[in-house]
Design a protein around this motif. Structure first.
Motif, mmCIF file in Angstrom:
data_model
loop_
_atom_site.group_PDB
_atom_site.id
_atom_site.type_symbol
_atom_site.label_atom_id
_atom_site.label_comp_id
_atom_site.label_asym_id
_atom_site.label_seq_id
_atom_site.Cartn_x
_atom_site.Cartn_y
_atom_site.Cartn_z
ATOM 1 N N LEU A 109 0.833 -1.206 0.000
ATOM 2 C CA LEU A 109 0.000 0.000 0.000
ATOM 3 C C LEU A 109 0.863 1.251 0.000
ATOM 4 N N ASN A 128 -1.895 -2.190 -7.334
ATOM 5 C CA ASN A 128 -3.263 -2.552 -6.974
ATOM 6 C C ASN A 128 -3.470 -4.057 -7.129
ATOM 7 N N LEU A 131 -1.594 -5.905 -4.425
ATOM 8 C CA LEU A 131 -2.241 -5.795 -3.115
ATOM 9 C C LEU A 131 -3.426 -6.751 -3.008
ATOM 10 N N HIS A 132 -4.265 -6.758 -4.025
ATOM 11 C CA HIS A 132 -5.412 -7.664 -3.989
ATOM 12 C C HIS A 132 -4.948 -9.113 -3.894
ATOM 13 N N SER A 172 -9.250 5.855 -4.958
ATOM 14 C CA SER A 172 -8.821 4.459 -4.929
ATOM 15 C C SER A 172 -7.854 4.200 -3.788
ATOM 16 N N GLU A 175 -9.692 4.122 -0.524
ATOM 17 C CA GLU A 175 -10.469 2.888 -0.384
ATOM 18 C C GLU A 175 -9.576 1.707 -0.009
ATOM 19 N N HIS A 176 -8.428 1.596 -0.658
ATOM 20 C CA HIS A 176 -7.493 0.519 -0.326
ATOM 21 C C HIS A 176 -6.958 0.677 1.099
ATOM 22 N N MET A 195 -13.999 -3.575 1.385
ATOM 23 C CA MET A 195 -13.727 -4.159 0.072
ATOM 24 C C MET A 195 -14.943 -4.042 -0.840
ATOM 25 N N HIS A 198 -15.039 -0.484 -2.008
ATOM 26 C CA HIS A 198 -14.002 -0.228 -3.010
ATOM 27 C C HIS A 198 -14.419 -0.740 -4.383
#
Length: 214
Positions: A109, A128, A131-132, A172, A175-176, A195, A198
């Motif tokens: 992050l 991104n 991270l997911h 974004s 949200e993360h 989540m 997001h």
């Protein structure tokens, strides 16, 4: 049961499609792919059949294979399905993630924040995805991970660069951050909600992109 060579070719082709190196609607020529992967045409053919079964490749008799093009409407549906599964993954990660995994997630992050500061939006998009993936791995939910991987592979990321929507990057990142903070403080309800929140905004950004293209 398939051979290790087919399994490897399948994973490599899937990766090439997912990364955008093989583009939507691109013709997949067996001889070219066999040379690229250093395998036989038979191995490539079997791998393409598996990708066709996954809905990633379209196989047409006498015309060969192409990377499937996902429509805007399909992409929205995929995001809606992902929202349910990734919310579950975030919830599980809040319960099961190790301290080392939380540290790794926070580091990813932080790297994303630096990409935003540098104006590197495509680099942010790569972060991104990382991270997911880290959150999904920390969830230790094999079924959710498998289903999410299939959904993500169908929507090749370069087709829908929602992060390029004006103003989207700052939202974004926030949200993360909410997702990661909830996981770090071991709050599964908040992680699941964050989540969902997001990915609902990603869906809205995707719809915005689709309207501009139509």
């Amino acid at each position: 049961m398939t051979s290790p060579a087919v399994d490897d070719a399948y994973e490599r082709l899937r990766s090439l499609i997912f990364s955008g190196e093989l583009m939507p609607n691109e013709r997949l020529v067996e001889t070219d792919l066999a040379e690229r992967l250093q395998v036989t045409r038979a191995v490539v053919r079997t791998a393409l059949v598996r990708l066709g079964q996954d809905g990633i490749v379209v196989l047409t008799p006498h015309r060969g294979a192409r990377v499937r093009v996902v429509t805007d409407a399909e992409a929205v549906e995929i995001l809606q399905a992902r929202a349910v599964l990734e919310a579950l993954a975030a919830r599980q990660a809040a319960v099961l993630a190790t301290a080392r995994e939380v540290t790794t997630i926070r580091r990813i992050l932080s790297g994303m924040a630096h990409k935003i500061a540098d104006g590197d939006l495509l680099g942010y998009s790569e972060g991104n995805a990382t991270l997911h993936a880290a959150i999904i791995a920390a969830a230790r939910h094999e079924t959710a991970a498998r289903l999410i991987a299939g959904l993500r592979a169908q929507m090749v990321r370069f087709q829908f660069r929602t992060i390029l929507v004006p103003g989207r990057s700052a939202h974004s990142l926030a949200e993360h951050t909410a997702v990661v903070d909830a996981i770090a403080r071991r709050d599964p309800d908040a992680a699941e909600m964050a989540m969902r929140h997001h990915l609902s905004h990603v869906e809205a950004a995707l719809s915005h992109v689709a309207r501009r293209r139509s």
